[in-house]
Motif scaffolding. Sequence first.
Motif, PDB file in Angstrom:
ATOM      1  N   PHE A   1       4.735  -2.368   2.418  1.00  0.00           N
ATOM      2  CA  PHE A   1       4.229  -1.001   2.252  1.00  0.00           C
ATOM      3  C   PHE A   1       2.709  -0.958   2.082  1.00  0.00           C
ATOM      4  O   PHE A   1       2.147   0.080   1.705  1.00  0.00           O
ATOM      5  CB  PHE A   1       4.912  -0.326   1.067  1.00  0.00           C
TER       6      PHE A   1
ATOM      7  N   THR B   1       0.180   1.113  -7.662  1.00  0.00           N
ATOM      8  CA  THR B   1       0.285   1.608  -6.289  1.00  0.00           C
ATOM      9  C   THR B   1      -0.421   2.953  -6.152  1.00  0.00           C
ATOM     10  O   THR B   1      -1.174   3.184  -5.189  1.00  0.00           O
ATOM     11  CB  THR B   1       1.766   1.747  -5.882  1.00  0.00           C
TER      12      THR B   1
ATOM     13  N   ASN C   1      -4.188   3.881  -4.111  1.00  0.00           N
ATOM     14  CA  ASN C   1      -4.234   4.812  -2.976  1.00  0.00           C
ATOM     15  C   ASN C   1      -4.937   6.119  -3.304  1.00  0.00           C
ATOM     16  O   ASN C   1      -4.776   7.110  -2.580  1.00  0.00           O
ATOM     17  CB  ASN C   1      -2.810   5.108  -2.493  1.00  0.00           C
TER      18      ASN C   1
ATOM     19  N   GLU D   1       1.085  10.587   1.347  1.00  0.00           N
ATOM     20  CA  GLU D   1       0.812   9.156   1.296  1.00  0.00           C
ATOM     21  C   GLU D   1       1.123   8.522  -0.066  1.00  0.00           C
ATOM     22  O   GLU D   1       1.917   7.581  -0.156  1.00  0.00           O
ATOM     23  CB  GLU D   1      -0.655   8.888   1.661  1.00  0.00           C
TER      24      GLU D   1
ATOM     25  N   THR E   1       4.677   6.353  -0.690  1.00  0.00           N
ATOM     26  CA  THR E   1       4.465   4.911  -0.852  1.00  0.00           C
ATOM     27  C   THR E   1       4.967   4.432  -2.208  1.00  0.00           C
ATOM     28  O   THR E   1       5.624   3.385  -2.318  1.00  0.00           O
ATOM     29  CB  THR E   1       2.969   4.568  -0.706  1.00  0.00           C
TER      30      THR E   1
END
Length: 363
Positions: A231, A265, A269, A277, A281
């Motif tokens: 990912f 995570t 991002n 997004e 994710t």
Amino acid sequence: MITSKTISNGIIRALLTTVFVGLILLFFYKIQSVLIYLVVSFILTLIGNPILDFFKKRLKFNHLFATITTLFIFILIIFGFIMMFVPLILSQGQNLSLLNTTEIEKNIVQLINQITVFLDNHQIDSAQVLKEANITSKVNFNIIPNFLNAILGTISSFGMGLGSVLFITFFFLKDRLMFIVGAKKLIPDSHEDQILNSLEKINHLLSRYFIGLLLQLFIVFLLYLIVLVVFGVPNAIVIAFLCAVLNIIPYIGPLIASFLAAILTMMSNLGSDFQSEILPTTIYVLIGFWIVQVIDNNLSQPIIFSKSVSSHPLEIFLIILIAGFLFGILGMIVAVPLYTIIKVIGKEFFPENKIIQLLTKDI
């Protein structure tokens, strides 16, 4: 007849005993670092014994050369971890926003605002609750530099600790026969065979346990790494390693690892669109981690642990659960090794007990 003198003597003895016990506890508290070095060295010795025996029996090394080679393997592994993770952590520190508290606060505010917009778009009143709660004002961001200072302090003493552990481990491996001979002199003759048999079985089972634990953590690390790489999560190796280490804590550790992976995570991002997004994710990573945990809890962990310590998976689960309720996280970590030691001692000293016979039938 109890006299005042007898009572006084009893009180004095009780006070002296209390003071003596207090001094012993204070002594152990003052040398806690040394005790930790001894425990770590003992674990490394249990792991190293099978390697040492392999070099001696299969490759025909003499004892000293086999000991040096085993220790050299430990040094290579430790050096490999340092060379792999320290540069990654340093180079990716800015991306993970671990060193700039202002940037951390800005990123968290941005993330909360994105979550609020997402909830507003889906007509959920939770966004208003988030605004009224004013979460960012309640977060003490100064805890982060304090935490980092503590880590730096630990790293600064790591060199001395590592040297001490390797030095102690070397002599544990090299002079293990001498320690056994010395122990024989301290053991009462009436129980010598039982105690020596117990020590031999404990050494064998715990060696298998810690090697099995390393194997289990390595499997979890690889599976976590695959999920993160698939990912496209930055710093996948570092995150996978940290989450795998948390698996040392049974059952609770994987939950903490999932939460940590989700936070890192999302933080990695930031700047991307939350709905299209960041959120997908994060959800995919969490699903991947949960699948890994299902595989670990139902396949690798029960098989490895039950085989290494000769206990039924349900037996291990119950022992860890009970230890967790009684002694918290630390109890869960040490539950299996201590239970194994108790089982071995029970079999040697109380072999006629039916409960012990049932629990130790595979030992």
